[in-house]
Design a protein around this motif. Structure first.
Motif, PDB file in Angstrom:
ATOM      1  N   ASN B  42       0.821  -1.207   0.000  1.00 51.32           N
ATOM      2  CA  ASN B  42       0.000   0.000   0.000  1.00 51.32           C
ATOM      3  C   ASN B  42       0.856   1.258   0.000  1.00 51.32           C
ATOM      4  OD1 ASN B  42      -2.486  -1.163  -0.118  1.00 51.32           O
ATOM      5  ND2 ASN B  42      -2.746  -1.280   2.101  1.00 51.32           N
ATOM      6  N   PHE B  46       0.647   4.198  -2.817  1.00 55.55           N
ATOM      7  CA  PHE B  46       0.311   5.603  -2.589  1.00 55.55           C
ATOM      8  C   PHE B  46       1.501   6.531  -2.797  1.00 55.55           C
ATOM      9  CE2 PHE B  46      -3.240   3.628  -0.319  1.00 55.55           C
ATOM     10  CZ  PHE B  46      -4.254   4.272  -1.012  1.00 55.55           C
ATOM     11  N   LEU B 229      -3.816   8.969  -9.893  1.00 52.94           N
ATOM     12  CA  LEU B 229      -4.667   9.314  -8.755  1.00 52.94           C
ATOM     13  C   LEU B 229      -6.121   8.947  -9.012  1.00 52.94           C
ATOM     14  CD1 LEU B 229      -3.377  12.826  -7.639  1.00 52.94           C
ATOM     15  CD2 LEU B 229      -3.394  10.703  -6.316  1.00 52.94           C
ATOM     16  N   GLY B 232      -6.877   5.485  -8.721  1.00 52.96           N
ATOM     17  CA  GLY B 232      -6.945   5.010  -7.341  1.00 52.96           C
ATOM     18  C   GLY B 232      -8.256   5.361  -6.664  1.00 52.96           C
ATOM     19  N   THR B 233      -8.878   6.470  -7.045  1.00 55.67           N
ATOM     20  CA  THR B 233     -10.094   6.890  -6.359  1.00 55.67           C
ATOM     21  C   THR B 233     -11.339   6.498  -7.121  1.00 55.67           C
ATOM     22  OG1 THR B 233     -10.036   9.015  -7.463  1.00 55.67           O
ATOM     23  CG2 THR B 233      -8.982   8.889  -5.326  1.00 55.67           C
ATOM     24  N   ASP B 237     -12.886  14.412  -8.553  1.00 53.41           N
ATOM     25  CA  ASP B 237     -13.534  15.637  -8.142  1.00 53.41           C
ATOM     26  C   ASP B 237     -12.533  16.768  -8.283  1.00 53.41           C
ATOM     27  OD1 ASP B 237     -12.067  16.093  -5.855  1.00 53.41           O
ATOM     28  OD2 ASP B 237     -13.506  15.112  -4.534  1.00 53.41           O
ATOM     29  N   LEU B 240      -9.181  16.897  -6.268  1.00 49.07           N
ATOM     30  CA  LEU B 240      -8.515  15.598  -6.196  1.00 49.07           C
ATOM     31  C   LEU B 240      -7.060  15.703  -5.750  1.00 49.07           C
ATOM     32  CD1 LEU B 240      -8.956  12.570  -6.896  1.00 49.07           C
ATOM     33  CD2 LEU B 240      -7.925  13.046  -9.091  1.00 49.07           C
ATOM     34  N   TYR B 244      -1.872  17.232  -2.675  1.00 43.40           N
ATOM     35  CA  TYR B 244      -0.532  16.791  -3.076  1.00 43.40           C
ATOM     36  C   TYR B 244       0.412  17.941  -3.390  1.00 43.40           C
ATOM     37  CZ  TYR B 244      -1.839  11.934  -3.248  1.00 43.40           C
ATOM     38  OH  TYR B 244      -2.220  10.675  -2.892  1.00 43.40           O
ATOM     39  N   THR B 284      -2.094   8.381  10.493  1.00 37.47           N
ATOM     40  CA  THR B 284      -3.438   7.802  10.444  1.00 37.47           C
ATOM     41  C   THR B 284      -3.625   6.800  11.567  1.00 37.47           C
ATOM     42  OG1 THR B 284      -3.457   8.032   8.062  1.00 37.47           O
ATOM     43  CG2 THR B 284      -5.063   6.525   9.018  1.00 37.47           C
ATOM     44  N   GLU B 290      -6.844  15.441  15.366  1.00 35.66           N
ATOM     45  CA  GLU B 290      -6.434  15.964  14.071  1.00 35.66           C
ATOM     46  C   GLU B 290      -5.467  17.163  14.176  1.00 35.66           C
ATOM     47  OE1 GLU B 290      -6.949  14.659  11.225  1.00 35.66           O
ATOM     48  OE2 GLU B 290      -6.577  16.273   9.781  1.00 35.66           O
TER      49      GLU B 290
ATOM     50  N   PHE C 164     -10.222  11.738   9.977  1.00 32.37           N
ATOM     51  CA  PHE C 164     -10.780  12.784   9.122  1.00 32.37           C
ATOM     52  C   PHE C 164     -10.424  12.503   7.673  1.00 32.37           C
ATOM     53  CE2 PHE C 164     -10.788  14.822  13.197  1.00 32.37           C
ATOM     54  CZ  PHE C 164     -11.976  15.542  13.165  1.00 32.37           C
ATOM     55  N   TRP C 167     -12.941  14.992   3.361  1.00 27.64           N
ATOM     56  CA  TRP C 167     -13.842  14.877   2.208  1.00 27.64           C
ATOM     57  C   TRP C 167     -13.039  14.799   0.920  1.00 27.64           C
ATOM     58  CZ3 TRP C 167     -17.006  18.711   5.328  1.00 27.64           C
ATOM     59  CH2 TRP C 167     -18.072  18.057   5.976  1.00 27.64           C
ATOM     60  N   LEU C 169     -10.951  12.383  -1.825  1.00 22.74           N
ATOM     61  CA  LEU C 169     -10.978  10.999  -2.287  1.00 22.74           C
ATOM     62  C   LEU C 169      -9.671  10.274  -1.972  1.00 22.74           C
ATOM     63  CD1 LEU C 169     -12.719  11.516  -5.740  1.00 22.74           C
ATOM     64  CD2 LEU C 169     -13.737  11.055  -3.518  1.00 22.74           C
ATOM     65  N   ASN C 170      -8.530  10.914  -2.298  1.00 23.77           N
ATOM     66  CA  ASN C 170      -7.256  10.209  -2.098  1.00 23.77           C
ATOM     67  C   ASN C 170      -6.997   9.910  -0.661  1.00 23.77           C
ATOM     68  OD1 ASN C 170      -6.405  11.055  -4.793  1.00 23.77           O
ATOM     69  ND2 ASN C 170      -6.531  13.027  -3.778  1.00 23.77           N
ATOM     70  N   LYS C 171      -7.273  10.947   0.158  1.00 20.89           N
ATOM     71  CA  LYS C 171      -6.963  10.791   1.559  1.00 20.89           C
ATOM     72  C   LYS C 171      -7.796   9.638   2.118  1.00 20.89           C
ATOM     73  CE  LYS C 171      -6.001  13.550   5.598  1.00 20.89           C
ATOM     74  NZ  LYS C 171      -6.700  14.372   6.577  1.00 20.89           N
ATOM     75  N   ALA C 173      -8.965   7.090   0.465  1.00 25.90           N
ATOM     76  CA  ALA C 173      -8.450   5.814  -0.042  1.00 25.90           C
ATOM     77  C   ALA C 173      -7.235   5.373   0.752  1.00 25.90           C
ATOM     78  CB  ALA C 173      -8.106   5.951  -1.523  1.00 25.90           C
ATOM     79  N   GLN C 174      -6.306   6.334   0.970  1.00 19.54           N
ATOM     80  CA  GLN C 174      -5.083   5.953   1.666  1.00 19.54           C
ATOM     81  C   GLN C 174      -5.371   5.560   3.109  1.00 19.54           C
ATOM     82  OE1 GLN C 174      -1.876   8.741   1.402  1.00 19.54           O
ATOM     83  NE2 GLN C 174      -0.471   7.404   2.495  1.00 19.54           N
ATOM     84  N   GLU C 175      -6.253   6.312   3.753  1.00 20.69           N
ATOM     85  CA  GLU C 175      -6.547   5.998   5.145  1.00 20.69           C
ATOM     86  C   GLU C 175      -7.211   4.638   5.274  1.00 20.69           C
ATOM     87  OE1 GLU C 175      -7.082  10.504   6.949  1.00 20.69           O
ATOM     88  OE2 GLU C 175      -8.830   9.394   6.257  1.00 20.69           O
ATOM     89  N   LYS C 177      -6.946   2.140   3.239  1.00 16.49           N
ATOM     90  CA  LYS C 177      -5.981   1.073   2.985  1.00 16.49           C
ATOM     91  C   LYS C 177      -4.996   0.932   4.133  1.00 16.49           C
ATOM     92  CE  LYS C 177      -6.775   1.032  -1.878  1.00 16.49           C
ATOM     93  NZ  LYS C 177      -6.417   1.352  -3.234  1.00 16.49           N
ATOM     94  N   THR C 197     -15.323   5.198  -2.270  1.00 16.18           N
ATOM     95  CA  THR C 197     -13.880   5.031  -2.164  1.00 16.18           C
ATOM     96  C   THR C 197     -13.530   3.962  -1.138  1.00 16.18           C
ATOM     97  OG1 THR C 197     -13.779   7.384  -2.595  1.00 16.18           O
ATOM     98  CG2 THR C 197     -11.764   6.336  -1.875  1.00 16.18           C
TER      99      THR C 197
END
Ligand SMILES: Nc1ncnc2c1ncn2[C@@H]1O[C@H](COP(=O)(O)OP(=O)(O)OP(=O)(O)O)[C@@H](O)[C@H]1O
Ligand SMILES: Nc1ncnc2c1ncn2[C@@H]1O[C@H](COP(=O)(O)OP(=O)(O)OP(=O)(O)O)[C@@H](O)[C@H]1O
Ligand SMILES: [Mg+2]
Ligand SMILES: [Mg+2]
Lengths: 328, 313, 316, 507
Positions: B42, B46, B229, B232-233, B237, B240, B244, B284, B290, C164, C167, C169-171, C173-175, C177, C197
């Protein structure tokens, strides 16, 4: 090509672009005011106040950014510092009296100064490029803002809010505009013409030469960031005045916008040149732009496109002048 | 001890790899059982899009530039791909890359020919692309957007359930990058232009061509990263790739490429991208609020950059 | 009759749900035949930017202003100014505290409650649940978290990990996974809207599906239908972006002097992919739509437009 | 500034520096440098390039701290943490590179340094530059004048000890003379001066004693009345000096008569700075160009090298007219430039190899894969031929000035050329390297290439060239064989004098 001759060759292009920088922004602003009047004939006191209210925080951010850029740096944590001042003021002033609020405002502006000075000190001590340091402190101050106020809230006494939101002197001279003029006039103008101001410009222009002239460039940089922090503090408090609340994420838009305003305002990112008037006018212009689009009923997302185009065009004028110079 | 330090000084990439190992070890000690083949797989999955964005960013940062439009380009390419897929995958793919090409050309013209500061130029084009995409999206509500299966495989697929497909693309790009930077005339010129543009001019090099191609390549790589990307999603949107932007700069810096140009390389960026990905993963899995995560993220990158500066000083 | 000018203020762009909301306003304006133009003030910003936008809409002569507010309290003064000038102000999606304004929202606290309750019941009141929140510091996220937490009180054996998703998409997905790879036991996932996702992450990781709660997003609903046979169970909680169009419908009513309550809360409904629910899901699913557009295109009785009109996204 | 115990009671000893060491990373700039300066003396500080002169100055004036060593002013041990502190103690330097802030006006620069403007005006009057507009930005002022303003600022703060680091290197002869006069006057008032220069004649004329540095170590103090060779010996170490002195004498010029000239310039004009310039450069010839500062020589070289475009006239190489829009066009025609400032031609952070190979990537064709072995061979050859010091080959910024200059020349040796345009290649270079460079130019010419050489040091024309032209106010005022190009002759022509009566030098 010898140093001497390169200097001469570029000085013609320089003076042209300096001329454009000095007069371009006021002219552009004037033109856009006239255009607005043409688009929207009943542009009046209400709209002047809209303009001033909307532009105040961005103008402060732009001033902060301009001072840092003049002294040879760049601050990508401007938005987060504004957010900290915003949530700090809204949470501390919520149950305060008017007079306490005034005291708190001073305190919070000082906190901004400290934050800025921390940015500057980290840059000076670690010798990591400014972009990198402030990029990371941007995350850190953003986290701090969230720690202070997890979600939008807080408040301030209504007579305190009135300082920013009212129009006490005259309906066409809203307090927000006065505040802007006073903040820049009382803090920056005296500094600019002092030896401290010279040392900021000198450090941005050539730190070694500045050092040899008796300036401590490290101290000057810390001071510049600190001064930037002061304006971020004012910006955050102004945000509280104009919105009545604190929002931990509210600062996010000001970082890149402040860079945009500085660039459109004709301050060279190379440092050592430019002033604060240009960026402040640019902030007003960037606020006027969406107004005009609304009056014209054009999709405001074109505003973003226009803003991008404006940035590119403004810097291209200088580049184009140099390019034509090179051709001839 | 000082010998080891000297070794690290000479081979800073070694220090980075060591650091990565420390991070991985740390995560395993803090949460035993985390570091499994799946987790590694993973992490690679990523890291790939970030490292591809980082590749473009490395190219421009070697010449002393920076590209703040990469996020908008990646998002735009993903969005264009998804909204045009109904008219054919190949067509949509080509259109997505054309966006990269077009932005690259505009950036290239501004930076290389008109000598606009890269930060400003790309800030401007980034805003332009972002705004244009938003306007475009309002006409696209009925476009039956979807992500072509091929791109889904590229962005999320794994061979034998473990080897991420995007790793192959990344490896190919990495090989090309390393070869270009160290063994081709163009690569030499990137370092040269970053080190002293005037000297290149005097040596008979048409500097603008080098910079022009450089920015075009960067934007194309950003467009490709956008494809990975969106694979992957599985949905595009308009924000997206926003997240990054700063990491794409950070991974290059952590990797030891000078922001002033002339020094660095892609090997460091690879490790930098892995370090950032692992860091995100650690945060994570860490049970902290947060805001604290944000503060930690900033503080760790800052101390990494500081340590690096110390090591190479 | 004179036609009305309608202003719209929105401060989050690039988000599919918000786009659909604005399109629903344009579609309703078109369908009602009562609107001469829709002025959209649409950009990224906070309360400060939104105040400026609303003032500009007032200046531009709007008769009604539909707001998706960036804050509950910050807009009150400007809303009062607008109402004092005879403008009808409707806050949609999220509430404002100004008593002058009409408020027509999806009930975000209830949104979280019904979804969470479905999930906890599905798990038999016991297990490890991931709470995929939105963006820390945003009102809707806070409201949903509040609803989620309230329901949780009744289920002492449910353990929760909160992350969190931004909102993004990538974040997400990564979280997802990362969580899957970490080997933490996960028995169910509650999401604040980035749903398909999460399902995709399970699919690529080839892990057995756990129950997932999402929104009524087209892509997620498609998954609930298609992947049911592979063991996916889940529920979509409605959160229609058509509150925008509904807000306009309400505003037009008020302009025509019809009486309305000041606060309307649209209660979310849950559609799960049990055999009974599947029919509804299939009826709602629209393969033409973007995966992150909501399938709930209208809010009756407030809206009058049809599918084609909202997809065209064109105002008068 | 910390003032400590008194060290010495010697009334006359104003400044005493002992055992100074300073390293930059792996580069050791100073090992054991020292200096004793008496009140009221002009003291020369000499040494080859990279010997550490400038570093010593920077340590003395507190620009950076020394790793070791001691500094005593008038008998009291002192440590300066910044040039400003040194200034307060009466020690002021005019550094080797300009120290005026480019974006500030001259007046602002003075205010920044807390120097009274009136005092600066006084010095400027003495230097004959009082008409300079003080509201101009430093960026807009040409280099020689910048140096003089820097000097004015230094003198205006009335230092007890004035340090001049190669102030004359970029000055034309007339301005140098004015500087000397002011410096002598300064000594007359009882102050002391440390004077750094590579020009023996200047040092002999001005200074009483000289301290000589070699590789960061003070190797001796001597009277400047001593023979030049003795100083050279000390600077270079006896063996190196001997080798340098034995460089072959100028070979008879191998001009091939009859063949088309390697370079021909016809009626060249450029703005106000050049007009009607015509000359020929034969194959195998070394043609010297002599001129005071700013007579158009820079523009002449730039036009021929394609750096700037001539406004009128023709440039021909081997009989073919050229269209020069870019340095690449000139290079293709075999005309290559060694610019005045070597830093303008170098990639400071890259290796010797990359620097030497740079110009080979100019064409699109060369953008592809590099043949590493062929490249290495080509570079090695050039590096060996110039005997470049390879110890710090990973980054040329770590090389000494002379070696850096050689790297620039090596680039063209490796890529091949027909005509070398050398603009003041020995500026600020020590005498040993200088001789090496002249030997090399002769060797190049002997092999059939040609050299156009501008030098700011007039005696070098006779030493290195076959023929000379003299520029004055953008025109050629004289042409003569090298044998006749003695200093007096050249100077007269350089001032635009054809007869014996003196005329004003152009401003
Ligand atoms: N020092 C300079 N100052 C101002 N403009 C310059 C300078 N050097 C080059 N230019 C002009 O800027 C443009 C881009 O220059 P750059 O060095 O990037 O390209 P180049 O390699 O010189 O190629 P070309 O001159 O053919 O465009 C050119 O048009 C050039 O004439
Ligand atoms: N900032 C620096 N970083 C690294 N090395 C340096 C630095 N400054 C000087 N050096 C090195 O220190 C040595 C002494 O340099 P310095 O400039 O003092 O010599 P110099 O005697 O003044 O020579 P020149 O006659 O060329 O001016 C050189 O090898 C130089 O490369
Ligand atoms: Mg050029
Ligand atoms: Mg020196």
């Amino acid at each position: 090509m010898s140093a001497a001759n390169k200097m001469e060759a570029s000085s013609a292009a320089h003076s042209l672009s300096r001329y454009l920088r000095a007069t371009g922004m006021p002219l552009l602003f004037l033109a856009s005011i006239l255009a607005t009047l043409a688009i929207h004939r009943d542009f009046g006191a209400f709209d002047v106040q809209s303009l001033a209210l909307g532009a105040l925080p961005l103008a402060m951010a732009a001033t902060a950014q301009a001072i840092v850029v003049i002294s040879g740096g760049i601050d990508l944590s401007v938005g987060s510092m504004i957010a900290v001042a915003n949530v700090l003021s809204a949470s501390l002033m919520q149950h305060a009296s008017f007079r306490q609020s005034l005291g708190l405002a001073v305190l919070i502006i000082l906190v901004g100064a400290v934050q800025g000075a921390i940015n500057g000190t980290l840059i000076v001590l670690s010798r990591i490029p400014d972009i990198v340091v402030t990029l990371t402190t941007g995350f850190i101050w953003g986290g701090v803002a969230l720690l202070i106020l997890e979600r939008p809230g807080g408040g301030a006494p209504s007579d305190f809010l009135e300082i920013g939101a009212g129009a006490d002197l005259s309906p066409v001279l809203p307090n927000a505009l006065l505040l802007l003029i006073v903040a820049v006039g009382v803090i920056w103008v005296p500094i600019r013409s002092s030896r401290l101001g010279l040392s900021l410009y000198a450090t941005g222009s050539d730190p070694i030469a500045a050092f040899r002239s008796g300036v401590d460039p490290r101290l000057a940089r810390i001071l510049a960031y600190g001064l930037g922090g002061v304006f971020c503090g004012i910006g955050g408090v102004a945000l509280t005045m104009t919105t009545g609340i604190g929002a931990p994420l509210a600062g996010a838009y000001y970082t890149l916008s402040s860079v945009a305003a500085v660039v459109i305002g004709g301050v060279s990112l190379n440092g050592g040149r430019g002033g604060v008037l240009g960026p402040v006018l640019a902030a007003l212009l960037l606020t006027l732009l969406p107004m005009d689009l609304i009056f014209l009923n054009i999709d405001p997302n074109y505003g973003q496109v226009i803003q991008g185009t404006l940035i590119v065009l403004v810097v291209m004028i200088g580049g184009f002048a140099a390019f034509m110079q090179g051709r001839s | 001890m000082s010998k080891a330090l000297a070794l690290l000084r000479g081979h800073t990439i070694l220090a980075l790899v060591l650091l990565l190992a420390v991070f991985v070890l740390g995560i395993e000690i803090a949460r035993p059982g985390t570091v499994t083949p799946l987790w590694v797989s993973n992490a690679l999955l990523f890291a790939a899009p970030l490292a591809i964005l980082g590749a473009g960013q490395t190219l421009v940062m070697l010449t002393g530039g920076i590209d703040l439009s990469v996020a908008s380009v990646a998002t735009g390419s993903a969005y264009i791909l998804a909204t045009n897929a109904a008219s054919g995958d190949g067509f949509a793919l080509a259109l997505a890359l054309v966006l990269g090409l077009a932005v690259g050309i505009v950036n290239g013209l501004g930076v290389a020919v008109l000598r606009v500061q890269p930060l400003v130029m790309t800030l401007g084009t980034g805003l332009m692309v972002g705004g244009a995409m938003t306007v475009y999206s309002q006409y696209m509500l009925a476009s039956q957007p979807h992500v072509p299966a091929m791109i889904q495989t590229l962005g999320a697929g794994k061979l034998i359930g473990l080897i991420p497909v995007d790793l192959f693309l990344w490896a190919a790009i990495a090989a090309l990058m390393l070869f270009t930077l160290h063994r081709t005339g163009f690569g030499r010129l990137l370092y040269a232009v970053g080190d002293n543009r005037e000297a290149c001019h005097l040596a008979g090099i048409r500097v603008w061509r080098v910079l022009f191609l450089d920015y075009v390549l960067c934007a194309l790589l950003a467009a490709i990263a956008g494809l990975v990307l969106v694979g992957g999603t599985n949905a595009a949107d308009l924000s997206l790739a926003d997240v990054y932007l700063l990491p794409s700069v950070a991974c290059v810096i952590i990797g030891g490429t000078s922001i002033f140009g002339g020094r660095g390389g892609y090997a460091g960026t690879i490790v930098g991208a892995l370090i950032l990905t692992v860091l995100t993963s650690i945060l994570t899995l860490l049970d902290v609020p947060e805001p604290v995560k944000q503060i930690l993220y900033g503080a760790i990158i800052l101390s990494l950059a500081a340590a690096y500066a110390r090591l190479t000083a | 009759a004179d036609k009305y000018v309608v202003g719209v203020s929105n401060t989050l762009i690039g988000n599919g749900w918000r786009e659909e909301m604005i399109c629903s306003i344009k579609a309703e304006a078109e369908a009602s035949g009562l609107v001469s133009k829709v002025i959209v003030a649409n950009r990224n910003g906070g309360p400060s930017e939104q105040i400026a936008d609303i003032r500009n809409l007032i200046s531009a002569g709007a008769n009604a202003i539909i707001i998706n507010p960036s804050d509950r309290d910050a807009l009150n003064p400007v809303i009062k100014q607008a109402v004092d000038k005879g403008i009808v102000v409707v806050a949609v999606d999220q509430a404002v505290s100004a008593p002058e304004a009409y408020v027509l929202t999806n009930d975000q606290v209830a949104y979280a409650k019904v979804g969470a309750k479905w999930l906890f019941d599905k798990l038999g009141g016991k297990g490890n649940v991931v709470e995929m929140r939105g963006i820390d510091g945003v009102p809707a996220d806070a409201d949903r978290h509040q609803g989620f937490t309230e329901v949780l009180k009744d289920y002492p054996d449910i353990k929760v990990v909160s992350v969190f998703s931004g909102w993004a998409l990538n974040k997400t997905a990564q979280e997802t996974k990362d969580l899957l790879a970490s080997g933490k036991p996960i028995d169910g996932v509650w999401t604040s809207g980035i749903d398909s996702t999460v399902v995709d992450a399970y699919k690529t990781a080839q892990k057995p599906f756990v129950p997932v709660v999402g929104a009524d997003n087209n892509g997620f609903i498609g998954q609930l239908i298609d992947l049911k046979s592979q063991g996916l169970s889940g529920a979509a909680v409605s959160n229609p972006p058509a509150v925008g169009g509904a807000g306009l419908g309400l505003a037009l009513d008020v302009l025509q002097k019809k009486e309305h309550p000041h606060v309307v809360k649209i209660t979310p409904v849950v559609w799960d992919n049990s055999d009974a629910g599947l029919v509804k899901l299939k009826a709602a699913y629209n393969p033409k739509l973007d995966p992150f557009y909501s399938v709930a295109i209208d809010v009756k009785p407030y809206t009058q437009y049809n599918m084609d009109q909202i997809l065209a996204c064109k105002g008068p | 500034m910390q003032n400590g115990r008194p060290v010495s009671a010697d009334e006359n000893l104003l400044l005493r520096v002992t055992g100074v060491a300073k390293r930059f990373g792996s580069v050791i700039a100073l090992r054991a440098a020292g200096l004793e300066l008496h009140a009221g003396e002009i003291h020369a500080l000499m040494g080859a390039n990279g010997a550490g002169k400038s570093t010593l100055v920077k340590v003395i004036t507190g620009e950076f701290p020394a790793d070791a060593g001691e500094l005593a002013v008038a008998g009291a041990v002192s440590v300066f943490r910044s040039p400003a502190e040194a200034r307060r103690a009466g020690i002021v330097s005019v550094y080797q590179d300009p120290a005026l802030v480019p974006d500030l006006t001259i007046a602002q620069n003075m205010r920044l340094a807390r120097v009274p403007l009136e005092a600066v005006r006084d010095v400027m009057r003495e230097l004959g530059i009082e008409r300079l507009d003080l509201t101009r930005r430093a960026r807009e002022i040409d280099y020689p004048h910048l140096r003089l303003i820097d000097l004015s600022r230094a003198l205006a703060s009335k230092p007890r000890i004035l340090i001049l680091d190669e102030i004359t290197a970029a000055l034309p002869a007339d301005l140098s003379e004015r500087v000397f006069a002011v410096v002598r006057d300064w000594r007359r008032r009882g102050h002391s001066v440390i004077f750094i220069s590579h020009r023996m004649a200047e040092v002999a004329a001005l200074a009483d004693r000289a301290t000589i540095l070699r590789d960061g170590v003070t190797v001796g103090v001597t009277s400047t009345r001593d023979a030049e060779e003795k100083i050279v010996d000390m600077m270079l170490g006896a063996e190196v000096a001997k080798a340098a002195a034995e460089a072959p004498p100028r070979a008879a010029a191998g001009i091939i008569r009859g063949a088309a000239p390697a370079l021909e310039v016809r009626d060249l004009g450029f703005g106000h700075t050049l007009s009607g310039v015509s000359f020929r450069l034969g194959v195998g010839e070394i043609l010297g160009v002599a001129a005071l500062e700013g007579q158009g020589q820079q523009e002449l070289f730039d036009c021929i090298a394609g750096v700037r475009r001539a406004a009128s006239g023709e440039i021909l190489a081997n009989g073919r007219a050229l269209e020069l829009r870019h340095p690449a066009d000139a290079i293709r025609a075999g005309l290559v430039l060694v610019p005045a400032n070597r830093l303008h031609a170098l990639l400071p952070q890259r290796s010797i190899r990359e620097n030497v190979a740079l110009s080979s990537f100019a064409t699109f064709r060369a953008w592809g894969p590099i043949t590493m072995r062929a490249e290495r061979k080509r570079v090695e050859n050039a590096v060996e031929r110039l005997s470049i010091d390879r110890r710090a080959s990973a980054e040329v910024r770590r090389l000494s000035g002379g070696n850096q200059q050689k790297v620039v020349i090596a680039r063209w040796l490796a890529s091949g050329f027909r005509t070398l345009l050398c603009f003041d290649p020995t500026r600020g270079i020590d005498i040993g390297t200088k001789r090496q460079i002249y030997a090399l130019l002769r060797e190049i010419a002997a092999q059939g290439a040609s050299v156009l050489l501008f030098t700011s040091e007039l005696p070098e024309i006779r030493l290195a060239c076959d023929r000379a032209i003299v520029l004055f106010a953008g025109r050629i005022t004289a042409e003569m064989p090298a044998a006749e190009a003695d200093e007096a002759h050249l100077l007269r022509a350089a001032h635009g004098l054809t007869a014996a009566e003196p005329a004003e030098a152009p401003a």
